[in-house]
Design a protein around this motif. Structure first.
Motif, PDB file in Angstrom:
ATOM      1  N   ARG A  22       0.834  -1.208   0.000  1.00 35.20           N
ATOM      2  CA  ARG A  22       0.000   0.000   0.000  1.00 35.20           C
ATOM      3  C   ARG A  22       0.863   1.250   0.000  1.00 35.20           C
ATOM      4  NH1 ARG A  22      -4.179  -2.732   3.835  1.00 35.20           N
ATOM      5  NH2 ARG A  22      -5.675  -3.435   2.278  1.00 35.20           N
ATOM      6  N   ARG A  24       3.871   1.460  -1.188  1.00 34.61           N
ATOM      7  CA  ARG A  24       4.463   1.538  -2.525  1.00 34.61           C
ATOM      8  C   ARG A  24       3.451   2.055  -3.533  1.00 34.61           C
ATOM      9  NH1 ARG A  24       7.494  -3.976  -3.687  1.00 34.61           N
ATOM     10  NH2 ARG A  24       8.157  -2.775  -5.492  1.00 34.61           N
ATOM     11  N   GLN A  25       2.179   1.702  -3.331  1.00 35.59           N
ATOM     12  CA  GLN A  25       1.125   2.185  -4.220  1.00 35.59           C
ATOM     13  C   GLN A  25       0.988   3.707  -4.089  1.00 35.59           C
ATOM     14  OE1 GLN A  25      -2.857   0.745  -3.361  1.00 35.59           O
ATOM     15  NE2 GLN A  25      -3.219   0.452  -5.546  1.00 35.59           N
ATOM     16  N   VAL A  26       1.104   4.223  -2.874  1.00 34.86           N
ATOM     17  CA  VAL A  26       1.048   5.671  -2.656  1.00 34.86           C
ATOM     18  C   VAL A  26       2.202   6.353  -3.372  1.00 34.86           C
ATOM     19  CG1 VAL A  26       1.280   7.461  -0.872  1.00 34.86           C
ATOM     20  CG2 VAL A  26      -0.223   5.501  -0.486  1.00 34.86           C
ATOM     21  N   ARG A  27       3.361   5.704  -3.432  1.00 30.72           N
ATOM     22  CA  ARG A  27       4.528   6.256  -4.135  1.00 30.72           C
ATOM     23  C   ARG A  27       4.462   5.996  -5.644  1.00 30.72           C
ATOM     24  NH1 ARG A  27       7.390   3.586   0.265  1.00 30.72           N
ATOM     25  NH2 ARG A  27       8.087   2.042  -1.244  1.00 30.72           N
ATOM     26  N   SER A  28       3.333   5.501  -6.126  1.00 32.85           N
ATOM     27  CA  SER A  28       3.081   5.243  -7.550  1.00 32.85           C
ATOM     28  C   SER A  28       3.933   4.118  -8.121  1.00 32.85           C
ATOM     29  CB  SER A  28       3.268   6.507  -8.381  1.00 32.85           C
ATOM     30  OG  SER A  28       2.357   7.496  -7.973  1.00 32.85           O
ATOM     31  N   GLU A  29       4.349   3.182  -7.286  1.00 34.74           N
ATOM     32  CA  GLU A  29       5.055   2.009  -7.785  1.00 34.74           C
ATOM     33  C   GLU A  29       4.064   0.961  -8.303  1.00 34.74           C
ATOM     34  OE1 GLU A  29       8.127   0.464  -5.217  1.00 34.74           O
ATOM     35  OE2 GLU A  29       8.471   2.458  -4.388  1.00 34.74           O
ATOM     36  N   ARG A  31      -0.156   0.719  -9.760  1.00 39.15           N
ATOM     37  CA  ARG A  31      -1.292   1.533 -10.209  1.00 39.15           C
ATOM     38  C   ARG A  31      -2.269   1.741  -9.057  1.00 39.15           C
ATOM     39  NH1 ARG A  31      -3.427  -1.240 -15.585  1.00 39.15           N
ATOM     40  NH2 ARG A  31      -5.293  -0.881 -14.380  1.00 39.15           N
ATOM     41  N   SER A  32      -2.878   2.893  -9.017  1.00 41.62           N
ATOM     42  CA  SER A  32      -3.785   3.226  -7.914  1.00 41.62           C
ATOM     43  C   SER A  32      -5.097   2.454  -7.971  1.00 41.62           C
ATOM     44  CB  SER A  32      -4.067   4.726  -7.903  1.00 41.62           C
ATOM     45  OG  SER A  32      -4.715   5.107  -9.099  1.00 41.62           O
ATOM     46  N   ASP A  33      -5.466   1.936  -9.136  1.00 38.37           N
ATOM     47  CA  ASP A  33      -6.732   1.211  -9.242  1.00 38.37           C
ATOM     48  C   ASP A  33      -6.597  -0.279  -8.925  1.00 38.37           C
ATOM     49  OD1 ASP A  33      -5.261   0.725 -11.547  1.00 38.37           O
ATOM     50  OD2 ASP A  33      -7.021   0.655 -12.847  1.00 38.37           O
TER      51      ASP A  33
END
Length: 77
Positions: A22, A24-29, A31-33
């Protein structure tokens, strides 16, 4: 019936991995979807597949059945 204490540590480690994903997802590693819980499950399943399903990676592809092309499967009218 509670799982053994060692399982509690294992579950905590799995949840820690999901939280890391999660972040890493915030850091755009990632995709947000994407659902990082589902993604973690996919990674987990892929990592245990050689142990859980040992015959799959070792089974040679079936070369005796020819592949049909679209031209052979259409019927003429």
């Amino acid at each position: 019936m509670r799982p053994p204490a060692a399982e509690d540590a294992r579950v905590a480690e799995l949840f820690k991995g999901i939280e890391d994903m999660r972040e890493r997802q915030v850091r755009s590693e990632f995709r947000s979807d994407l659902d990082v819980g589902a993604l973690a499950l996919v990674f987990f399943a892929a990592s245990i597949s050689p142990v859980a399903l040992p015959w799959l990676p070792r089974e040679p592809p079936n070369r005796t059945t020819p592949h049909r092309s679209s031209s052979t499967t259409t019927r003429s009218r």
